[in-house]
Design an enzyme around this catalytic site. Structure first.
Site, PDB file in Angstrom:
ATOM      1  N   LYS A   1     -56.632  -6.908-105.407  1.00  0.00           N
ATOM      2  CA  LYS A   1     -56.890  -8.137-105.475  1.00  0.00           C
ATOM      3  C   LYS A   1     -57.764  -8.598-103.337  1.00  0.00           C
ATOM      4  O   LYS A   1     -56.872  -8.300-102.671  1.00  0.00           O
ATOM      5  CB  LYS A   1     -55.433  -8.901-104.968  1.00  0.00           C
ATOM      6  CG  LYS A   1     -55.558 -10.626-106.417  1.00  0.00           C
ATOM      7  CD  LYS A   1     -53.976 -11.278-106.923  1.00  0.00           C
ATOM      8  CE  LYS A   1     -54.449 -11.995-107.487  1.00  0.00           C
ATOM      9  NZ  LYS A   1     -52.766 -12.335-107.968  1.00  0.00           N
TER      10      LYS A   1
HETATM   11  O1  G3P Z   1     -51.750 -14.561-109.377  1.00  0.00           O
HETATM   12  C1  G3P Z   1     -51.095 -15.570-108.694  1.00  0.00           C
HETATM   13  C2  G3P Z   1     -51.073 -16.841-109.196  1.00  0.00           C
HETATM   14  O2  G3P Z   1     -51.472 -17.152-110.850  1.00  0.00           O
HETATM   15  C3  G3P Z   1     -50.668 -18.551-108.246  1.00  0.00           C
HETATM   16  O3  G3P Z   1     -50.524 -18.349-109.311  1.00  0.00           O
HETATM   17  O4  G3P Z   1     -47.711 -20.205-109.182  1.00  0.00           O
HETATM   18  O5  G3P Z   1     -48.432 -19.366-106.938  1.00  0.00           O
HETATM   19  O6  G3P Z   1     -50.207 -21.287-108.539  1.00  0.00           O
HETATM   20  P1  G3P Z   1     -48.801 -20.041-108.084  1.00  0.00           P
END
Ligand code: G3P
Length: 214
Positions: A83
């Site tokens: 990533k």
């Molecule tokens: O893979 C990470 C992404 O889905 C971030 O999610 O919940 O931190 O906005 P969040």
């Protein structure tokens, strides 16, 4: 649409992998930090639990550091995908890694133009963060819809991972929009199984069966 889990919790991933519904996993430094364990310990365990891609994120912000980290991460397992943040140095790294056959997932994507750049750099996956867009008053699902349209229009092979999902409506909306993958937090995944009519229907079937046996 394939289902990925958006977590680094090995026990949770095992629970759902055993059900046969989870193809891949995405992690990030925040999710790894929640486990209280180092990424180098957690990612190999996750990579054994699922057949599909497991995203592990770099923490360098310069191309050379990202490439060095990516080379190490990709040695963990053939299903590890690296990533990379959607910044200029990141896209430069994606280009180099793509030439080496190391698969990448460009993360922190918030606009159609960033998505196009990531795809043109050679990213295998691109992750629009829909919940975070909604939070600032924009429309995350609309971004996924636009990305699906543009990627089809220009025959771009990059797969779209709808990320930062907050609830079942997001899952349904990105499914209808044509996202290749949704990466779903465990809490939302659990909710996807539930419907009040399933519970009520099952209860009635079991009651009728019991009554018929008397
Ligand atoms: O893979 C990470 C992404 O889905 C971030 O999610 O919940 O931190 O906005 P969040």
């Amino acid at each position: 649409m394939k289902i990925f889990m958006d977590t680094a919790d090995v026990a949770e991933i095992k629970e759902f992998a055993d059900l046969g519904i989870v193809y891949g996993v995405t992690t990030n430094p925040s999710l790894i930090a929640k486990t209280g364990r180092p990424q180098a310990e957690v990612i190999p365990e996750i990579a054994k639990l699922v057949e599909g891609p497991v995203s592990a994120e770099v923490i360098s912000v310069e191309c050379s550091g990202m490439v060095a980290e990516a080379r190490e991460l990709s040695k963990i397992s053939s299903n590890v995908v690296v990533k990379i943040p959607c910044i200029a140095e990141g896209l430069k790294a994606v280009k180099l890694l793509s030439a080496e056959g190391i698969r990448t997932n460009v993360t922190l994507v918030f606009s159609l133009s960033q998505a196009l750049l990531a795809a043109r750099a050679g990213a295998d996956y691109v992750s629009p963060f829909i919940g975070r867009l909604d939070y600032i008053g924009e429309n995350g699902v609309k971004l996924v819809e636009d990305m699906v349209k543009v990627f089809r229009q220009y025959s771009l092979p990059t797969e779209i991972i709808a990320a930062s999902i907050r609830g079942i409506d997001h899952v349904n909306d990105v499914m209808l929009a044509g996202a290749d993958i949704a990466t779903i937090p465990t809490k939302v995944l659990r909710q996807m199984f539930l419907h009040q009519l399933t519970d009520a229907g099952l209860k009635k079937f079991l009651e009728d069966y019991a009554a018929s046996q008397k």
